[in-house]
Design a protein around this motif. Structure first.
Motif, short mmCIF file in Angstrom:
data_model
loop_
_atom_site.label_atom_id
_atom_site.label_comp_id
_atom_site.label_asym_id
_atom_site.label_seq_id
_atom_site.Cartn_x
_atom_site.Cartn_y
_atom_site.Cartn_z
N GLU A 7 0.91 -1.32 -0.10
CA GLU A 7 0.17 0.14 -0.04
C GLU A 7 1.06 1.20 -0.10
N ASN A 8 1.99 1.22 0.54
CA ASN A 8 2.84 2.42 1.05
C ASN A 8 3.37 2.86 -0.36
N LEU A 9 4.14 1.84 -1.34
CA LEU A 9 4.16 1.72 -2.97
C LEU A 9 3.55 2.72 -3.32
N ALA A 10 2.23 1.55 -3.44
CA ALA A 10 1.60 2.10 -3.98
C ALA A 10 1.01 3.94 -4.01
N THR A 69 6.91 10.86 4.03
CA THR A 69 6.46 10.28 5.52
C THR A 69 5.44 9.52 4.55
N ILE A 70 4.43 8.27 5.03
CA ILE A 70 3.46 8.11 4.79
C ILE A 70 2.73 7.52 5.64
N LYS A 71 0.98 7.45 5.89
CA LYS A 71 0.76 6.72 7.40
C LYS A 71 -0.57 6.59 6.44
N VAL A 72 -0.80 5.22 5.94
CA VAL A 72 -2.08 4.28 5.46
C VAL A 72 -3.03 3.95 6.35
N ASN A 73 -4.54 3.76 6.39
CA ASN A 73 -5.24 4.01 7.59
C ASN A 73 -6.09 3.49 6.93
N GLY A 74 -5.82 1.60 6.34
CA GLY A 74 -7.45 1.64 5.77
C GLY A 74 -7.95 1.83 4.03
N ASN A 75 -8.47 2.56 3.93
CA ASN A 75 -8.82 3.12 2.94
C ASN A 75 -8.24 4.84 2.57
N ARG A 78 -9.98 4.17 -4.28
CA ARG A 78 -11.62 3.81 -4.88
C ARG A 78 -11.07 2.76 -5.70
N ASN A 79 -12.36 1.94 -5.50
CA ASN A 79 -11.91 1.09 -6.39
C ASN A 79 -10.43 0.55 -6.69
N GLY A 80 -10.23 0.47 -5.84
CA GLY A 80 -8.98 -0.10 -5.92
C GLY A 80 -7.05 0.46 -6.09
N ALA A 81 -7.90 1.71 -6.42
CA ALA A 81 -6.60 2.80 -7.54
C ALA A 81 -6.94 3.45 -6.30
N TRP A 82 -5.32 4.54 -5.77
CA TRP A 82 -5.67 6.00 -4.78
C TRP A 82 -5.42 7.07 -5.45
#
Length: 126
Positions: free
Chosen positions: A8-11, A74-80, A112-116
């Motif tokens: 997810e971070n890479l995406a 820096t990246i913070k991913v939280n779910g979607n 959304r639908n698999g795309a950031w």
């Protein structure tokens, strides 16, 4: 689990980096595909610009981007949702003045639908 977080971070970073390259290429058609319809760009001055107004500036080259060299992120991913803070050295001519800006951008993204998709960006210096 760790691989999923890394993926997810890479995406997320791929989309953020793609935006930088599309800005340089002045490809507003492709930019439109990764920016939310209600995307806003808040400039260092505090001016909040709509996507359509920004695209017009890019097309007319009153905002022309020449290069962007990533310094840090820096990246913070939280779910979607994700929050990315990038620090780049950006060579750009903005409203007549060309400089290499020490540009920090805080971007909010949503999956959304698999795309950031990038919802907003707030620019400052670092």
């Amino acid at each position: 689990m760790q691989n999923n977080i890394e993926d997810e971070n890479l995406a997320v970073m791929a989309v953020v980096r793609q935006l930088a390259q599309l800005m340089i290429a002045r490809d507003t058609v492709a930019m439109n595909k990764i920016l939310d319809k209600n995307y806003t760009l808040t400039h260092m001055t505090g001016y909040v610009q709509s996507k359509s107004e920004w695209f017009d500036e890019v097309a007319r080259e009153s905002m022309k981007y020449y290069s962007a060299k990533e310094v840090n992120h820096t990246i913070k991913v939280n779910g979607n949702t994700a929050e990315v803070v990038t620090q780049d050295l950006v060579d750009a001519r903005i409203w007549g003045g060309r400089h290499t800006w020490r540009l920090q951008q805080k971007m909010i993204l949503e999956k959304r639908n698999g795309a950031w998709i990038i919802l907003s960006s707030v620019a400052s210096t670092f």
